[in-house]
Structure formats: structure tokens, C-alpha cells
Design a protein around this motif. Sequence first.
Motif, PDB file in Angstrom:
ATOM      1  N   SER A   1       0.972  -1.359  -0.022  1.00 30.26           N
ATOM      2  CA  SER A   1       0.073  -0.050  -0.035  1.00 30.26           C
ATOM      3  C   SER A   1       1.068   1.163  -0.076  1.00 30.26           C
ATOM      4  O   SER A   1       0.549   2.137  -0.655  1.00 30.26           O
TER       5      SER A   1
ATOM      6  N   ARG B   1       1.105   4.260  -3.182  1.00 31.94           N
ATOM      7  CA  ARG B   1       0.682   5.536  -2.975  1.00 31.94           C
ATOM      8  C   ARG B   1       1.925   6.412  -3.275  1.00 31.94           C
ATOM      9  O   ARG B   1       1.777   7.494  -3.775  1.00 31.94           O
ATOM     10  N   THR B   2       3.168   5.982  -2.848  1.00 32.38           N
ATOM     11  CA  THR B   2       4.214   6.714  -3.146  1.00 32.38           C
ATOM     12  C   THR B   2       4.779   7.199  -4.398  1.00 32.38           C
ATOM     13  O   THR B   2       4.877   8.189  -5.013  1.00 32.38           O
TER      14      THR B   2
ATOM     15  N   TYR C   1       4.705  -1.137  -9.078  1.00 29.80           N
ATOM     16  CA  TYR C   1       4.033   0.057  -8.828  1.00 29.80           C
ATOM     17  C   TYR C   1       4.705   1.245  -9.403  1.00 29.80           C
ATOM     18  O   TYR C   1       3.578   2.113  -9.797  1.00 29.80           O
TER      19      TYR C   1
ATOM     20  N   HIS D   1       2.542   6.721  -7.036  1.00 27.75           N
ATOM     21  CA  HIS D   1       1.258   7.548  -7.539  1.00 27.75           C
ATOM     22  C   HIS D   1       1.798   9.175  -7.473  1.00 27.75           C
ATOM     23  O   HIS D   1       1.455   9.815  -8.274  1.00 27.75           O
ATOM     24  N   VAL D   2       2.162   9.385  -5.980  1.00 24.64           N
ATOM     25  CA  VAL D   2       2.602  10.713  -5.958  1.00 24.64           C
ATOM     26  C   VAL D   2       3.533  11.352  -6.667  1.00 24.64           C
ATOM     27  O   VAL D   2       3.344  12.418  -7.379  1.00 24.64           O
TER      28      VAL D   2
END
Length: 359
Positions: free
Chosen positions: A136, A140-141, A320, A143-144
Motif C-alpha cells: 500500500s 501511494r508513493t 507500482y 502515484h504521488v
Amino acid sequence: MSDEAKPGIRPDRWADLPPMEPGSSPSAPARTTLAAAAAAAGRLWADTEGAPSGAGRTVAPSPLDPGVTRNPHPVHRVLREQFPLTYDPLLRAWVLSRYADVATALTDARFTHGHRPGDPPCARTHVDVDEDELRSVTARTAHVLARRIADRPNADLVADFCHWLPAGTVAAAVGVPYRDMMRLVRGRAASALAGQCTGQIAVREKALASFLANVLAHPGQARELHAAPSGQIARAWTESLRRDPPVQIAVRRTASEVRVSGGTIPPGEPVALLIGAACRDPERFRAPDRYDPLRDDPGQLTYGSGACPAVLLAGLEAEYALRALLDAMPRLKLADGFRPERTGLITRAPRSILVRPGG
């Protein structure tokens, strides 16, 4: 030990070497002579680089020869084929380059002084790893960071993305504020914050850069992987680690006598493992220079039999990163005419990956 018996040594060029006792490393004067011979070998290799493999070779080339930073693969090929065991005076170590020998040295207890997944420090770190939470945080990292560059006309994925994701993932995982992550999470601080294994920031950066360079070189392939299940991306990631390992040379020491291709290494000797050469050994891999994300050749190199949080984290970052970049930039492509060039001797990766986020 006669000159004829020394692995990698041809008697026509080594008659002036000082004698060596059985099981010993070359003395300081011998290393000086060896260094001169290695320099000559580098010049000879430069003269015969376009010749058939090994043509004109009388001494082993060195992984540190001039020009190797740009392209190590011709030297690796000669070492694998003609000098599977040789003493390198520049590395001050015996050199192994064939897959079978390097694989043994990475996992066999007779080779010491190297980190292996499953070793006690690694095992202690792995106990506290929550894979779902790590997944998770990584997503998130990624996508930022991808959104930060999505609206730019041009970007460098190494400087603008790969340089930040491994540090950012660790920072988020241990609760370091984003603005402080590069100051607190890189280098030694990473080990203090996240454990010995997950602190390998620079190596993960390089591995990620090579993966993205390999995938983006084939735009259709990148888009197929973007929508693929995790297992397929993991295969593409593993193939990138094989073709372009971020660590090219690992050093071990023999704890006891070890028989390898080309001879026997005595105990107590430093040994340089040419990871990059082993990963392109045609005895193990079909068409080893080709990047094939569907490759099913057996026997990928491993550093040990246990689990390692750094290995887990690097794989999640690769997955990711690809998903986030193509989510934010569906038309992402390499800049026109740009081809990533990898550099480095001990570690190796592209210095830049110039892209057009909008296609």
C-alpha cells in the motif's frame, strides 16, 4: 605451482613473474608485474574488440580495463570462455565469471563475507515486514511521484522518479515526513530507520532505472505489462535483474578450498564474482543479451535461500512504478531518438531516461 598450472596464465607472457607458493596470492612485486600485464591486456583488447570472441588474447582482460564502463560484455565473454578462473591484479582477487561458479559462490557457505537473504540480520528484519502495508505504501508513493511529472513536456525518470521512489517508500513506511525523506532516509540513516536490508536505497534505484529502461524500449510491451497481473510484471522484473543487474561485481572470501571451473581456489582468498557476466552466460540462458519478459530459462541467480525484505520491496517498487507512471501518463514514451546508456563498473544503470510524458 608452475606457470602452466596457474588458472588464466599463459607461460609465454608470464615467464618473468616471481615464483608463488602453492595456495598463495601474488606478492606485491608480482602484482606490480601483473598490473603492467593487465594494462597491456587492456590495450590488446582495445585493438581486437571487433574481432571474434577471444581472438588474439594472450592474457585475461580485466573487468576494470579501459572501456569496460561503456560496454563490459565483450570482456565478460572472453573471461567466461577462456579464463573462467583468473587472478586480477586490479581487483586484487580471483575472478569468477561463469553462471555455475558465481551461483555457487553466492550461496555456498564456503564463500563468506557477503550478505545472503536468510542470514540472521536479514531474518530479524523480515520478521517485522507487513507485506500488505508495504504494498500500500509503495503504491501511494509511486502515484504521488508520477503525478508530479505528468504535466511536464519532458522529464528524466532517473532524476525525477527512480531517485525518489526507493527513499520515499522507506520514508512513508517508517513515518518520516515527505519533505525530510531524502535527508533522513538515504545512506546510513536508512539502515537505522528501516533495517539493514531495506536500507539498500542506491541499489534499488539502479535496478528500477534499468527495469524502466528495458520496458519503455518496447512501448507495446510496457502497455501490456501495465494491465498484466502482478506475477507477469514480476517475471519482467526478474528478467531485467538478469539482463542488467544493478550490482555487477560482488566480493566474497573463501573459507575453505573450493573447486571451480578452471581450477581450485585455496582458503582465505578474495574472490570477485562477475554478476553481469554470469547473468549473460549462454550455457544457462538462451539469447542472453535479449530482454525477454516472458523468459522461462531455469536457474536465475539468487543470493541465498531465505526471504529478504529488500528483495520484496524492490519488486513492489518495480510493479507500482510501472503502474503509476502509465496510469498518470498513458502515452508515456522515450524522448525521440533517446536510448538509455548504462554506465558503471561495480554497479551499473542508466544515468538518465529522458521521456515525453504526453507521448
